[in-house]
Design an enzyme around this catalytic site. Structure first.
Site, PDB file in Angstrom:
ATOM      1  N   HIS A 169      66.640 -64.508 -35.654  1.00  0.00           N
ATOM      2  CA  HIS A 169      65.207 -64.612 -35.358  1.00  0.00           C
ATOM      3  C   HIS A 169      64.445 -63.619 -36.238  1.00  0.00           C
ATOM      4  CE1 HIS A 169      61.484 -65.310 -33.464  1.00  0.00           C
ATOM      5  NE2 HIS A 169      61.837 -65.324 -32.190  1.00  0.00           N
ATOM      6  N   HIS A 172      57.711 -64.623 -35.844  1.00  0.00           N
ATOM      7  CA  HIS A 172      56.822 -64.447 -34.685  1.00  0.00           C
ATOM      8  C   HIS A 172      56.494 -63.012 -34.286  1.00  0.00           C
ATOM      9  CE1 HIS A 172      58.543 -68.619 -33.326  1.00  0.00           C
ATOM     10  NE2 HIS A 172      57.930 -68.665 -34.494  1.00  0.00           N
ATOM     11  N   TYR A 174      58.530 -60.371 -34.006  1.00  0.00           N
ATOM     12  CA  TYR A 174      59.572 -59.562 -33.372  1.00  0.00           C
ATOM     13  C   TYR A 174      60.224 -58.666 -34.438  1.00  0.00           C
ATOM     14  CZ  TYR A 174      58.574 -62.420 -29.335  1.00  0.00           C
ATOM     15  OH  TYR A 174      57.919 -63.029 -28.296  1.00  0.00           O
TER      16      TYR A 174
HETATM   17  C1  LIG Z   1      58.318 -71.892 -23.657  1.00  0.00           C
HETATM   18  C2  LIG Z   1      58.536 -71.564 -25.098  1.00  0.00           C
HETATM   19  C3  LIG Z   1      59.445 -70.558 -25.446  1.00  0.00           C
HETATM   20  C4  LIG Z   1      59.681 -70.249 -26.791  1.00  0.00           C
HETATM   21  N1  LIG Z   1      60.634 -69.311 -27.110  1.00  0.00           N
HETATM   22  C5  LIG Z   1      60.981 -69.102 -28.401  1.00  0.00           C
HETATM   23  C6  LIG Z   1      62.098 -68.271 -28.746  1.00  0.00           C
HETATM   24  O1  LIG Z   1      62.823 -67.735 -27.899  1.00  0.00           O
HETATM   25  N2  LIG Z   1      62.369 -68.090 -30.067  1.00  0.00           N
HETATM   26  C7  LIG Z   1      61.620 -68.678 -31.049  1.00  0.00           C
HETATM   27  O2  LIG Z   1      61.888 -68.473 -32.236  1.00  0.00           O
HETATM   28  N3  LIG Z   1      60.569 -69.496 -30.741  1.00  0.00           N
HETATM   29  C8  LIG Z   1      60.258 -69.736 -29.463  1.00  0.00           C
HETATM   30  N4  LIG Z   1      59.246 -70.631 -29.151  1.00  0.00           N
HETATM   31  C9  LIG Z   1      58.604 -71.398 -30.228  1.00  0.00           C
HETATM   32  C10 LIG Z   1      59.332 -72.753 -30.403  1.00  0.00           C
HETATM   33  O3  LIG Z   1      60.625 -72.579 -30.942  1.00  0.00           O
HETATM   34  C11 LIG Z   1      58.556 -73.696 -31.342  1.00  0.00           C
HETATM   35  O4  LIG Z   1      58.508 -73.128 -32.624  1.00  0.00           O
HETATM   36  C12 LIG Z   1      57.139 -73.977 -30.850  1.00  0.00           C
HETATM   37  O5  LIG Z   1      57.126 -74.320 -29.475  1.00  0.00           O
HETATM   38  C13 LIG Z   1      56.496 -75.111 -31.640  1.00  0.00           C
HETATM   39  O6  LIG Z   1      57.207 -76.299 -31.458  1.00  0.00           O
HETATM   40  P1  LIG Z   1      56.620 -77.478 -30.486  1.00  0.00           P
HETATM   41  O7  LIG Z   1      55.213 -77.685 -30.933  1.00  0.00           O
HETATM   42  O8  LIG Z   1      57.522 -78.656 -30.769  1.00  0.00           O
HETATM   43  O9  LIG Z   1      56.710 -76.973 -29.093  1.00  0.00           O
HETATM   44  C14 LIG Z   1      58.975 -70.943 -27.822  1.00  0.00           C
HETATM   45  C15 LIG Z   1      58.055 -71.924 -27.441  1.00  0.00           C
HETATM   46  C16 LIG Z   1      57.843 -72.260 -26.126  1.00  0.00           C
HETATM   47  C17 LIG Z   1      56.885 -73.370 -25.783  1.00  0.00           C
END
Ligand SMILES: Cc1cc2nc3c(=O)[nH]c(=O)nc-3n(C[C@H](O)[C@H](O)[C@H](O)COP(=O)(O)O)c2cc1C
Length: 367
Positions: A169, A172, A174
Site C-alpha cells: 500500500h 492515499h 498512508y
Molecule cells: C469501505 C472502503 C474501504 C477502503 N479501504 C481501502 C484500503 O484498505 N486500502 C486501499 O488501498 N483502498 C481502500 N479503499 C479504496 C478502494 O480500494 C477503491 O480504490 C475505491 O473505493 C474506488 O473504487 P470504487 O469506486 O470501485 O469503489 C476503500 C474504499 C472503500 C469504499
C-alpha cells in the site's frame, strides 16, 4: 458491448488469473483482535466463486507497533492472524481464484489510543507536536529499518501461507505515500527533498520485499495522486515526472502497478485520453490495474460524507473500450463488489438489471 474482455485470463510469470476482474482492497473492520474469522473467509470466498480473478484483501497491518490506525483491522503478523489468512487463501483457491494481501502501515494517520497499544503515537516522516506533546513520532533510521523489515517479513509470511503475491500500500496518504509527498515529508536527510529522495523509503522497502520472496513472486504496488489528507493533491504534474517517479520503483522489483483513481475515465494529463493506469503502463512497460467508480454512477468519496446517496449501477461500455485498447490490463472493482458478491457473475451473464446499487448501509455488514 459484451463484457468478454473482462473474462479473459491474465498471465504474468507464474501468476495465472482466470479473469481480469480484481477486487479492490477495502477496509471492513470485521476482524476483532486482528484475526480474520469465518465471516471474513466466506466474504472473500463468495467473490472468488462468482468470477473475481484476483482478490486484493483489505489493508492488513504489518508487524510494527504503529502500523494500525483503526479498530478491528486484520493483522498480517502473529500465528492466529496468519492461520486465519491461510484459511482465506485455501477457500479462495478452492473456487479457482487468486489472492494477495494488501500490506499496510498507516504512518502518521494513527492516533494515540488506537489498538493494539494505545500509548503508541503515529509514526511518520516528520515529527508533529500538539500542545507540546508528540502526536507523530518522526522516524529515525532505526525506525525506517524496522518498518521495512516488517514489510519484508509480512511478504515472506504471505508466500509461506500460499498467497499469490503481495500488494504494497503506497497510496492515499498512508506511510509510504507520506514519504513520497512533499506536504508530509519535510526531512532534510536522504529520505527527503527531491522526489527521488522522497521515493527512497519505498524503493528500499520494495527491494527488501523482493529479497525476502525471491524472483517470480508477484509484487503489486498501489499508488495514487490523491491523499486522504487532500483529495486534490497531485504528486506529479506531467508524464515526464510520472516516468521519473515510476522508473526506480519498477526497477526495484514491482511487477504490477495499481493506479488508484476515483474515476477511471478521467484523463491524467492534458492532451491525451490516457488515465493514470494507461500512462503507467506506457511509461513502465509493466502491467497495470485501473480502478475508480467501475460499474457505478457516483465516486466513492461522496459516500463517506453524504449518508443518503445511493450509487446506481452504470454502463461498462467506456471501461471495456479502454480495456479492449490495452490501455491497462486489469480492472479493480471496489464498492460494486462490496455490496454485491455476485457482481462479476452478473456482468458475465449480461444480467445488469440484477446488479445491486451501493449505499453506505452496505458497510455495516459483511456478506
Ligand atoms: C469501505 C472502503 C474501504 C477502503 N479501504 C481501502 C484500503 O484498505 N486500502 C486501499 O488501498 N483502498 C481502500 N479503499 C479504496 C478502494 O480500494 C477503491 O480504490 C475505491 O473505493 C474506488 O473504487 P470504487 O469506486 O470501485 O469503489 C476503500 C474504499 C472503500 C469504499
Amino acid at each position: 458491448m459484451p463484457a468478454k474482455a473482462l473474462f479473459k485470463p491474465f498471465h504474468l510469470g507464474a501468476l495465472e488469473l482466470p479473469t481480469r476482474v480484481v477486487m479492490a482492497p477495502m477496509t471492513r473492520s470485521f476482524s476483532p483482535g486482528g484475526v480474520p474469522n469465518a465471516k471474513v473467509i466466506e466474504y472473500y470466498r463468495r467473490r472468488a466463486a462468482a468470477g473475481v480473478g484476483l482478490i486484493i484483501t483489505e489493508g492488513t497491518t504489518v508487524g510494527h507497533k504503529a502500523s494500525n490506525g483503526y479498530p478491528n483491522v486484520p493483522h498480517f503478523y502473529g500465528d492466529a492472524a496468519l492461520a486465519g489468512w491461510k484459511k482465506v487463501v485455501d477457500a479462495v483457491h478452492a473456487e479457482g481464484g487468486k489472492i494477495v494481501p494488501q500490506l499496510w502501515h498507516v504512518g502518521s494517520v494513527r492516533r494515540i489510543g488506537t489498538e493494539p497499544d494505545a500509548s503508541v503515537p503515529g509514526y511518520g516522516p516528520t515529527e508533529k507536536l500538539k500542545d507540546g506533546q508528540v502526536v507523530v513520532h518522526g522516524m529515525t533510521q532505526a525506525d525506517i529499518d524496522e518498518v521495512i523489515a516488517a514489510f519484508a517479513q509480512a511478504a515472506k509470511d504471505a508466500q509461506g501461507i500460499g498467497m499469490d503475491g503481495v500488494e504494497i500500500h503506497g497510496a492515499h496518504g498512508y506511510l509510504v505515500d507520506q514519504f513520497f509527498w512533499e506536504g508530509s515529508n519535510q526531512r532534510t536527510d536522504g529520505y527527503g527533498g527531491s522526489l527521488a529522495n522522497r521515493s527512497r523509503f519505498a524503493i528500499e522497502l520494495i527491494r527488501a520485499v523482493r529479497a525476502a520472496v525471491g524472483e517470480g513472486f508477484p509484487i503489486i504496488f498501489r499508488f495514487s495522486q490523491w491523499k486522504q489528507q487532500d483529495y486534490t493533491a497531485r504528486l506529479v504534474q506531467t508524464p515526464e515526472t510520472l516516468g521519473e517517479f515510476l522508473k526506480p520503483l519498477s526497477d526495484a522489483g514491482v511487477d504490477i502497478f495499481h493506479c488508484s483513481t476515483r474515476r477511471f475515465w478521467e484523463p491524467e494529463f492534458e492532451g491525451s485520453e490516457l488515465n493514470l493506469a494507461g500512462w503507467t503502463r506506457k511509461l513502465t512497460g509493466k502491467p497495470t490495474i485501473t480502478v475508480g467508480s467501475v460499474g457505478l454512477d457516483g465516486e466513492f468519496l461522496q459516500f463517506m460524507v453524504n449518508t443518503d446517496k445511493v450509487a446506481q449501477p452504470a454502463s461498462l461500455e467506456k471501461l471495456l473500450e479502454r480495456l479492449n485498447n490495452d490501455e491497462f490490463d486489469l480492472v479493480a472493482v471496489g464498492r460494486a463488489l462490496l455490496v454485491d458478491p455476485d457482481w462479476a457473475q452478473k456482468v458475465r451473464e449480461g444480467r445488469e438489471q440484477d446488479i445491486l446499487p451501493f449505499s453506505r448501509e452496505a458497510l455495516m455488514t459483511l456478506v
